[in-house]
Scaffold this motif. Structure first.
Motif, short mmCIF file in Angstrom:
data_model
loop_
_atom_site.label_atom_id
_atom_site.label_comp_id
_atom_site.label_asym_id
_atom_site.label_seq_id
_atom_site.Cartn_x
_atom_site.Cartn_y
_atom_site.Cartn_z
N LYS A 181 0.84 -1.15 -0.07
CA LYS A 181 -0.01 -0.08 0.26
C LYS A 181 1.01 1.18 -0.04
N ASP A 182 1.99 1.10 0.80
CA ASP A 182 2.87 2.42 0.79
C ASP A 182 3.42 2.78 -0.31
N VAL A 183 3.87 1.37 -0.94
CA VAL A 183 4.66 1.64 -2.32
C VAL A 183 3.61 2.02 -3.35
N VAL B 143 -7.29 14.24 -13.54
CA VAL B 143 -6.19 13.24 -13.04
C VAL B 143 -6.50 12.89 -11.62
N ASP B 144 -6.25 14.18 -10.84
CA ASP B 144 -6.15 14.13 -9.30
C ASP B 144 -7.35 13.30 -8.85
N ASP B 145 -8.63 13.55 -9.10
CA ASP B 145 -9.65 12.97 -8.94
C ASP B 145 -9.80 11.35 -9.16
N LYS B 146 -9.25 11.09 -10.53
CA LYS B 146 -9.39 9.66 -10.63
C LYS B 146 -8.15 8.98 -9.95
N VAL C 111 -8.31 5.67 -7.52
CA VAL C 111 -7.83 4.44 -7.33
C VAL C 111 -7.08 4.25 -6.08
N LYS C 112 -6.59 5.30 -5.74
CA LYS C 112 -5.83 5.48 -4.01
C LYS C 112 -7.08 4.75 -3.08
N GLY C 113 -8.26 5.27 -3.15
CA GLY C 113 -8.94 4.79 -2.06
C GLY C 113 -9.61 3.49 -2.36
N SER C 114 -9.67 2.90 -3.56
CA SER C 114 -9.94 1.65 -3.90
C SER C 114 -8.84 0.48 -3.33
N GLU D 9 -11.76 3.95 5.34
CA GLU D 9 -11.34 5.12 5.01
C GLU D 9 -11.09 5.34 3.44
N GLY D 10 -10.52 4.08 2.98
CA GLY D 10 -10.46 3.95 1.52
C GLY D 10 -11.87 4.01 0.76
N THR D 11 -12.96 3.55 1.23
CA THR D 11 -14.37 3.58 0.60
C THR D 11 -14.66 4.92 0.74
N ALA D 12 -14.51 6.03 1.87
CA ALA D 12 -14.72 7.33 1.88
C ALA D 12 -13.87 8.02 0.86
N GLU D 13 -12.56 7.82 0.81
CA GLU D 13 -11.74 8.69 -0.30
C GLU D 13 -12.22 8.31 -1.57
#
Length: 136
Positions: A48-50, A72-75, A79-82, A99-103
């Motif tokens: 995850k960190d990588v 791009v930031d939104d996409k 992806v980061k949230g997923s 947190e991921g779901t919320a992001e």
């Protein structure tokens, strides 16, 4: 690599060893399972960190093109949230999963709101042009 995962791995190894020494196959297998689960959690968090580091790198590279940066930031945030949500599921960490779901949802809402704003601006521009044309 957190101390918690290392301690869980050590605990599993001890349990595995005691089971092996005493001939208790159930205890040995439980220890092996605990050790493996702790290692998987450790690897998942490292992954995850990588991935987050790579995403930040892509964001920075793309920021040179300011016109598409928000899209791009939104996409990337989606992806980061997923990924964060998946790591939370994999490791059993409900907080990380939520947190991921919320992001992911927040990034999608931002994207939709920007699309709606662009659509409204397009309609306003169209109406202005039509009015100008009628005035001529």
């Amino acid at each position: 690599m957190s101390l918690e995962e290392k301690l869980e791995q050590a605990k599993g190894s001890v349990k595995e060893g005691v089971g092996e020494l005493t001939g208790d196959e159930k205890l040995e297998k439980e220890g092996t399972a605990e050790k493996v689960i702790a290692k998987v959690k450790e690897v998942a968090k490292d992954a995850k960190d990588v991935v987050e580091g790579a995403i930040d790198g892509v964001k920075n590279a793309v920021k040179k093109d300011d016109e598409n940066t928000d899209q791009v930031d939104d996409k990337v945030d989606q992806v980061k949230g997923s990924i964060k949500e998946g790591v939370g599921k994999l490791t059993g960490d409900e907080k990380t999963e939520k947190e991921g779901t919320a992001e992911k949802v927040i990034a999608k809402v931002k994207e939709v709101a920007k699309d709606a704003k662009d659509a409204v601006e397009g309609v306003v521009d169209g109406v202005k042009k039509a009015i100008k044309k009628d005035e001529e």
